[in-house]
Design a protein around this motif. Structure first.
Motif: not given
Ligand code: ZN
Ligand code: ACM
Length: 749
Positions: A263-265, A283-286, A320-328
C-alpha cells in the motif's frame, strides 16, 4: 466468435404443430428454430448411445446417461448393440455452440461441429424429458436447429463480501449450464475477503480471508487451489468457462491487510467488515507491487484454463496516490497527466503481462479512463453514464460485455424478470444521439454478450438463489435469442411456468418474478398492549417461521401467513421458508416493554419524512445500528424535542434513549441530551443532562443514554431534548452544517 443467425432465420417461420407432445415443450432458452414432428421416441432401458470415442464426447455421453437416470430413473443400456441416441460431429452445423437435435419415433440425433455444440444439444434433450420416474418415457418428436445470438453469456458471483461453499457453486453451475450460460465470472478478491489460496503468499488467506465483524465474531473462508481445480473441471464438463477476477488496484483492503508493504502508507490495515469503497489501494509507485501481483497472477494463470483473466479496475479512489511520493514520482517520470493516467499505466502493464501469457484481460469500464488498449475486454456497468462508456469502448475498438442492466443485487421489484428479458444490450440508452445509434449498429460485432453479477453485500448462501432465479433464465434467453418484444416475452413467461417444476425438483429457492420474497414489519398494538408481526409475501405458499427467544428459526419453528401477535419482549426472529427451503437469514426485531408504548408524542420540530415517523419513538421496537433499518427517526439540521403524555402520573424507574453515529453519512451523536419530567405539562424538573464530547474515533453505531434514579420518579409527562452539534473541529469536513440527528426508542420503564 459471435455469429449472427439472421441468415438462417430469415424466411423461416417457427412452427410448432399442435400435437399434445409439442404443447409440453418448454425449452429455455428458446431454440432459434423448432418444428414439432409426428409421434414420439420411446426411451427405455434398451436405449443406448452411439457417439465418437474422443474423451470429451465420452464425458458428454456419461453426463447424458447420468442425467437421464436422475431425471427418469432409467439406466440406459451399455450394450454395443443398443442404440437410439446418436451424438455425431457434422461440420455443416455452423457455429461454435450450434447444434441440431432431431427426435423421431426411430431415435434421437444430436449433431454439431464441436463438443460445445453437442453438449448444448444434450442440455436441450434433457429439457424434453419428463420429470417423473418411469420404466420408459416418450420424448416428443421435434426438429431443432439452434445457436446463440451472443457468444458470452455470463453470471458473476462475488464471494468476497459473503463466502459461498464449493457445493453451492456446483449447484449453480448445474443450473446455469442447464440454461446454456457459458461463463462463470468468479469475483475472488475484495476488501472484505481474499478467497483464493496463493501458495507464494500464504498470508493472503491466513489473514486476508478472515474479518472481524461488528459483534466481534470472525467471518471468512477461502478456496484451496484443489477446490478451484475441482470447480473449474466441474464447470468445464458443463460447457462453462470459469473466469477469475483478481481486483486491482482498488477493492484490495484484504490483500493489503495481509501485505501492507504494497500500500502507499504501508500502515497496518484490517480486513474490511463494512461495505463501501475504500481508499487504501495498491501502491503503483512501488515496483515490488508489480512483482507481487505478477506472482499472484502466475498462480492464477496456472490454475485457470480460461482465455480471459479479469483484473477488476473499478472504484479505485486516487487519494493515496495523490499523497504518495513514490506514486507521484512515477507519474512525472512517465509524463502522465494525472492519477487516471497512473491507473491506465498500471492496467496496461497487467494487460501486457497477461498477453505475454496468452491471456486476454477483462476489466470493469473504469479501465477506459486514462486510455485503454483496444485488446482489453471492457465490462460495462456504470449505466448512469448513459451511452458514454459504450461510445468510448466501441470507438476505441474494445470488445464489451454488458452487465450494468443485470445487477442481481437489485431488489426483485426494481429489476424484474421482465426487465431482464426486455433489455436489448445492442441498443443505446435513452436519451441517445443519432451518432450513438449508428455507432452501436456499426460496432455490433464488438458486443460479446452480457453478464449478471451478484454482488454479495446483502446476498448469502440462503438468499442468493432468490436473487439469481428466475431472473437468470430471462437473461439466458435474452442472450441466446436476442429477442425482446412483447410476444417473445409472453411466450417466455409461459415456458417459465413449466420450468418452475424443474427448479422445485432441484430444490432451488427461486424468488418471485417482480416482488420481494417477504417484507417483515412490526407494529405496536396499543389496544392489546402487544406487537403485530406482519409479512408481505411474494408467494402465497411462503411460510414465515419465527422465534421469540433469539434462536435462529428452524423448519419446525411456529409459522404464520400474514400476521401474528407477539406478546413477549426480547429478540424476535423471522425467516421465510417455502417448500421446506429456507429463503434468507433471519430478520431480527428487538422488542422492549415501554411505559410510553403507543402514547402520544409531540415533536417541537418535524423529523425528516424519508425516515421513520414519530410513532416509531414509542413502539417498543428498537432500531439496529443500520442507518436504513426503517426504525430511526431523523432530523436534518434541527433538534429532537419530544414530549410524551403517559396519561396519568406514573412511577418511572428509568428513561433510556438511543442515538446513532455514522460519520460518513454526517449522522452525529447529539451535543447535549436532557430528560425532563412534569405532572402537569407546565412545570418541568430536569432529571438528566449529558453532553457527550465529539469523538471521531468512535466506531459508527448506536449508543443509548440512560437515566436510572435511586428512587422512582413520578410524572405524567416526559420530555426529551437532544441538540445537534453547533461546533465541530476543523478536521471535520464542511463544519457543523448538513448534519443529521438519528434517534430511536424513548424507553420509559
Ligand atoms: Zn503509492
Ligand atoms: C462494480 O459494480 N463495482 C463493478
Amino acid at each position: 466468435m459471435f455469429k449472427p443467425l439472421l441468415a438462417w432465420c430469415i424466411g423461416l417461420s417457427i412452427i410448432i404443430a399442435s400435437t399434445s407432445a409439442a404443447a409440453d415443450i418448454n425449452i429455455i432458452p428458446k431454440p432459434q428454430q423448432m418444428e414439432a414432428g409426428e409421434g414420439s421416441y420411446h426411451l427405455d432401458a434398451h436405449t443406448g448411445i452411439d457417439a465418437p470415442t474422443s474423451a470429451r464426447v465420452q464425458q458428454i455421453v456419461g453426463f447424458l446417461r447420468e442425467s437421464i437416470h436422475e431425471q427418469t430413473g432409467i439406466e440406459l443400456s451399455r450394450s454395443s448393440h443398443a442404440h437410439g441416441i446418436v451424438l455425431a460431429f457434422d461440420p455443416t452445423v455452423k457455429g461454435d455452440e450450434a447444434y441440431r437435435l432431431m427426435v423421431t419415433p426411430r431415435g434421437v440425433v444430436i449433431q454439431a461441429s464441436s463438443d460445445r455444440g453437442l453438449f448444448w444439444g444434450v442440455q436441450t434433450l434433457r429439457q424434453l424429458l419428463p420429470l417423473e420416474h418411469a420404466s420408459s418415457v416418450d420424448i416428443p418428436a421435434v426438429s431443432i436447429k439452434d445457436a446463440p445470438a451472443f457468444a458470452y453469456r455470463g453470471f458473476m458471483l462475488d464471494v468476497g463480501r459473503h463466502f459461498y461453499p464449493v457445493s453451492f457453486i456446483k449447484k449453480q453451475l448445474d443450473l446455469l449450464s442447464y440454461y446454456k450460460i457459458n461463463a462463470f465470472h468468479w469475483h475472488l478478491t475484495e476488501d472484505q475477503g481474499w478467497r483464493i489460496q496463493i501458495h507464494r503468499y500464504p498470508k493472503l488467506t491466513d489473514v486476508g480471508a478472515w474479518r472481524t465483524e461488528e459483534d466481534g465474531s470472525r467471518y471468512g473462508g477461502f478456496y484451496t487451489q484443489n477446490d478451484i481445480r475441482n470447480v473449474i473441471n466441474y464447470a468445464r464438463e458443463r460447457n462453462i468457462t470459469v473466469i477469475p477476477e483478481i481486483e486491482m488496484p482498488g477493492h484490495s483492503t484484504a490483500a493489503l491487510a495481509a501485505y501492507p508493504e504494497y500500500s502507499c502508507t504501508k500502515q497496518p490495515l484490517a480486513v474490511a467488515h463494512t461495505w463501501g469503497v475504500f481508499k487504501d489501494i495498491y501502491c503503483v509507485g512501488n515496483p515490488q507491487t508489480f512483482v507481487f501481483l505478477q506472482h499472484v497472477l502466475d498462480e492464477v494463470i496456472a490454475l485457470f484454463p480460461s482465455p480471459y483473466v479479469h483484473i477488476g479496475g473499478d472504484e479505485a479512489p486516487k487519494d493515496r496516490w495523490k499523497d504518495c511520493a513514490a506514486c507521484q514520482a512515477l507519474m512525472h517520470e512517465q509524463g502522465l497527466k494525472d492519477e487516471d493516467g497512473l491507473q491506465s499505466y498500471f492496467v496496461k502493464h497487467f494487460q501486457s503481462y497477461l498477453e505475454s501469457k496468452s491471456k486476454t484481460m477483462i476489466g470493469w469500464d473504469e479501465i477506459l479512463e486514462g486510455g485503454a488498449d483496444k485488446n482489453a475486454i471492457v465490462e460495462v456497468w456504470r449505466m448512469w453514464l448513459g451511452n458514454s462508456v459504450m461510445h468510448k469502448a466501441l470507438l476505441n475498438g474494445n470488445r464489451v460485455i454488458m452487465s450494468g442492466p443485470f445487477y442481481l443485487d437489485s431488489p426483485l421489484d426494481k429489476l424484474t424478470v421482465k426487465d431482464v428479458y426486455r433489455t436489448d444490450i445492442t441498443k443505446t440508452a435513452s436519451p441517445s444521439t443519432p451518432e450513438d445509434d449508428q455507432l452501436f449498429v456499426e460496432h455490433r460485432a464488438q458486443i460479446l454478450g452480457g453478464e449478471a453479477p451478484l454482488w454479495s453485500e446483502h446476498a448469502n448462501p440462503f438468499n442468493a438463489e432468490s436473487k439469481i432465479y428466475p431472473r437468470m433464465l430471462a437473461l439466458a434467453e435474452n442472450l441466446w435469442t436476442d429477442k425482446h418484444d412483447d410476444a417473445a416475452y409472453g411466450d417466455f413467461e409461459q415456458r417459465l411456468q413449466a420450468q418452475y417444476r424443474w427448479l422445485d425438483a432441484q430444490k432451488v429457492a427461486y424468488g418471485p418474478e417482480s416482488e420481494p420474497v417477504a417484507v417483515y414489519t412490526v407494529d405496536y398494538d396499543a389496544q392489546h398492549g402487544d406487537w403485530q408481526l406482519h409479512a408481505k409475501r411474494g408467494f402465497d405458499n411462503l411460510q414465515n417461521r419465527y422465534t421469540v427467544d433469539g434462536s435462529d428459526p428452524a423448519p419446525q419453528s411456529p409459522s404464520f401467513d400474514d400476521e401474528v401477535a407477539i406478546q413477549q419482549a426480547g429478540t424476535l426472529k423471522v425467516v421465510p421458508y417455502r417448500n421446506d427451503l429456507r429463503y434468507d437469514n433471519a430478520t431480527s426485531f428487538s422488542l422492549a416493554h415501554n411505559l410510553a408504548s403507543g402514547r402520544a408524542v409531540t415533536l417541537a420540530q418535524a423529523p425528516d419524512s424519508s425516515y421513520a415517523p414519530a410513532s416509531s419513538l414509542v413502539d417498543g421496537v428498537l432500531a439496529t445500528s443500520e442507518l436504513h433499518d426503517g426504525r430511526w427517526v431523523a432530523w436534518h439540521d434541527s433538534n429532537l424535542d419530544a414530549t410524551i403524555d403517559l396519561r396519568k402520573d406514573t412511577a418511572i424507574h428509568a428513561i433510556d434513549v438511543g442515538f446513532l453515529q455514522s460519520l460518513e453519512s454526517r449522522v452525529l451523536l447529539p451535543e447535549s441530551v436532557t430528560f425532563l419530567a412534569s405532572s402537569d405539562g407546565q412545570h418541568w424538573t430536569t432529571l438528566y443532562t449529558h453532553a457527550p464530547a465529539f469523538d471521531p474515533s468512535l466506531l459508527d453505531g448506536a449508543q443509548r443514554f440512560r437515566f436510572q434514579p435511586q428512587q422512582p420518579v413520578t410524572a405524567r409527562y416526559i420530555r426529551i431534548e437532544a441538540d445537534q452539534r453547533k461546533t465541530l473541529p476543523a478536521s471535520f469536513p464542511d463544519g457543523a452544517k448538513d448534519l443529521w440527528l438519528f434517534s430511536d426508542e424513548i424507553l420509559v420503564q
